[in-house]
Write a protein that holds these residues in place. Structure first.
Motif, short mmCIF file in Angstrom:
data_model
loop_
_atom_site.label_atom_id
_atom_site.label_comp_id
_atom_site.label_asym_id
_atom_site.label_seq_id
_atom_site.Cartn_x
_atom_site.Cartn_y
_atom_site.Cartn_z
N ASP A 128 0.83 -1.21 0.00
CA ASP A 128 0.00 0.00 0.00
C ASP A 128 0.86 1.25 0.00
N GLU A 131 2.31 1.65 -3.42
CA GLU A 131 1.28 2.14 -4.36
C GLU A 131 1.02 3.63 -4.14
N GLU A 132 0.94 4.06 -2.88
CA GLU A 132 0.72 5.48 -2.59
C GLU A 132 1.91 6.32 -3.07
N ARG A 134 3.93 5.54 -5.48
CA ARG A 134 3.89 5.53 -6.95
C ARG A 134 2.86 6.54 -7.47
N LYS A 135 1.72 6.63 -6.80
CA LYS A 135 0.71 7.59 -7.23
C LYS A 135 1.19 9.02 -7.04
N LYS A 136 1.84 9.29 -5.92
CA LYS A 136 2.35 10.65 -5.68
C LYS A 136 3.43 11.01 -6.69
N THR A 137 4.29 10.05 -7.00
CA THR A 137 5.33 10.31 -8.00
C THR A 137 4.73 10.58 -9.37
N SER A 138 3.72 9.79 -9.73
CA SER A 138 3.06 10.00 -11.02
C SER A 138 2.36 11.35 -11.07
N GLN A 139 1.70 11.72 -9.97
CA GLN A 139 1.02 13.00 -9.93
C GLN A 139 2.01 14.16 -10.00
N LYS A 142 3.17 14.51 -13.55
CA LYS A 142 2.16 15.19 -14.36
C LYS A 142 2.15 16.69 -14.10
#
Length: 434
Positions: A128, A131-132, A134-139, A142
């Protein structure tokens, strides 16, 4: 009497202490006499002898032992079998090696299962977190990509000026006004007041979009604002049902917030056409891009203002992350005084640096005052939009820009700044002979 054999179903081992069942260690056998129910008094009981053989698969059947227990021929009696946690002697006999291995295997199996559950929970928590992250890095990726793209696009639009700048501003105003009226109609705001009808909201979005174009064409903004206010007030008063003051107030603020205030950027960029003769870029600027005549006071002031706002937001974010301790205001809990002070320093530094590069304004004190004014306008616009979103109960005003939210989330710092910057350049700078 002939010996009889009683078949018992598979019996689960119950973890009881042997010492609680057998207080003595003698070789004498004990007699277990279960309490019989009343209706069992008339049943035919007989003493039989049996022995239990225990293996890993359960309890299996049986033959003679020196002592027996009462058993009903007609009914199936389930006897509780006590198993010790450690191998012990029971009435002079020892547990079989097979039973000992079974008990030890059961304990090890339980320990292994507990360890596996703990490791599973730990790995689930780590997944988890990954995954969190990874989401922050992707955001963040962007935000950086689209932020750079928007910066390059805005820089080109500002340099182009005139109709290109005005049309681009009108498009942004239309998108921002649509987001504003959607926020007004959200549950958080609409639960405490009556929102304007949808047709009025759409008409106001179109009016806000047209205002910058009328400002460029007529050179002023007074006629368009008064005409739009009269039209909207008449439409609200003549609507079916009972008109509410909340409808008029939110609609008029929308015209002011989304339409009137952005028009000052048109007046700043396109209205102040006096040449900035001292700028270093004017002499070497290519004729294909407009030559030295395009470097007007309005262009230089717009570039300094936009750049200083970007510096203020960037430094405020970095300072808040690094030193933020004291909350600034309840409307925006993430903003801190430390971040605001760092943002103010970055805004003033950018304004002074660009003033030296463009040689406008010539006074360092004027550049400092211009930077302070830009920071104050950007902070006020940011907090105003945060207040609207807080009442609406949303995090972002929209999802138009990936990684950045809506258009209002990106331009909130510029809404009030254009009016302040235009008033400062138009009114106060001439007083200092600039």
């Amino acid at each position: 009497m002939a010996s009889q054999v009683v078949e018992l179903d598979r019996i689960a081992l119950i973890p009881l202490s042997v010492s609680s069942l057998c207080s003595g260690r003698s070789h004498s056998h004990f007699r277990h006499r279960p309490t019989l129910p009343r209706f069992a008094a008339q049943s035919n009981y007989q003493k039989i002898r049996f022995k239990l053989d225990v293996n890993g698969s359960g309890v299996q059947g049986l033959s003679r032992t020196p002592r027996g227990v009462l058993s009903n021929r007609r009914r199936r009696v389930i006897l509780g079998v006590a198993s010790a946690e450690q191998p012990e002697r029971i009435d002079g006999g020892e547990l079989s090696d097979e039973l000992v291995h079974h008990l030890e295997g059961t304990q090890e199996s339980k320990s292994f299962q507990n360890l596996r559950v703990q490791r599973g929970n730990q790995s689930s928590g780590e997944s988890d977190l990954d995954e969190e992250h990874r989401k922050k890095t992707s955001q963040l990726r962007k935000r950086i990509i689209f932020g750079l793209g928007i910066g390059v696009l805005v820089g080109g639009v500002v340099l182009a000026g005139e109709w290109v700048f005005t049309v681009a501003l009108s498009a942004a105003v239309f998108a921002g006004s649509r987001e504003y009226f959607e926020l007004v109609r959200s549950r958080g705001i609409a639960s405490g007041m009556t929102p304007p009808p949808r047709y009025v909201s759409r008409a106001c979005s179109v009016i806000c979009c047209v205002m910058p174009l009328l400002t460029l064409y007529f050179g002023h903004i007074d006629v368009s604002v008064t005409s739009a206010a009269f039209f909207v007030a008449t439409a609200l008063l003549l609507q079916r049902g009972n008109p509410r003051f909340s409808q008029l107030s939110t609609t008029m603020f929308g015209l002011f917030y989304c339409g009137y205030l952005p028009c000052f950027w048109v007046k700043l960029r396109c209205g102040l056409a006096a040449p900035a003769l001292n700028t270093r870029f004017a002499a070497s600027w290519p004729l294909l891009l407009g030559g030295n005549t395009m470097w007007t006071v309005g262009l230089v002031a717009t570039l300094i203002s936009v750049s200083s706002i970007i510096a203020a937001d960037t430094f405020a974010f970095i300072g808040g992350k690094a030193f933020g301790r004291t909350p600034l205001i309840a409307v925006s809990p993430k903003k801190t005084w430390e971040g605001a002070l760092v943002g103010l320093g970055g805004c003033i530094a950018a304004s002074v640096l660009l003033a030296k590069v463009f040689s406008w304004p010539t006074s360092t004190l004027s550049a400092v005052a211009f930077g302070f004014l830009n920071f104050f306008g950007s902070l006020f616009g940011d907090l105003t939009e945060s207040m609207i979103k807080r009442d609406a109960g949303v995090k972002d005003s929209g999802s138009l820009i990936p990684g950045h939210g809506g258009i209002l989330d990106r331009v909130d710092s510029y809404i009030f700044t254009g009016a302040l910057a235009h008033s400062f350049v138009k009114t106060f700078l001439p007083l200092y002979g600039i």
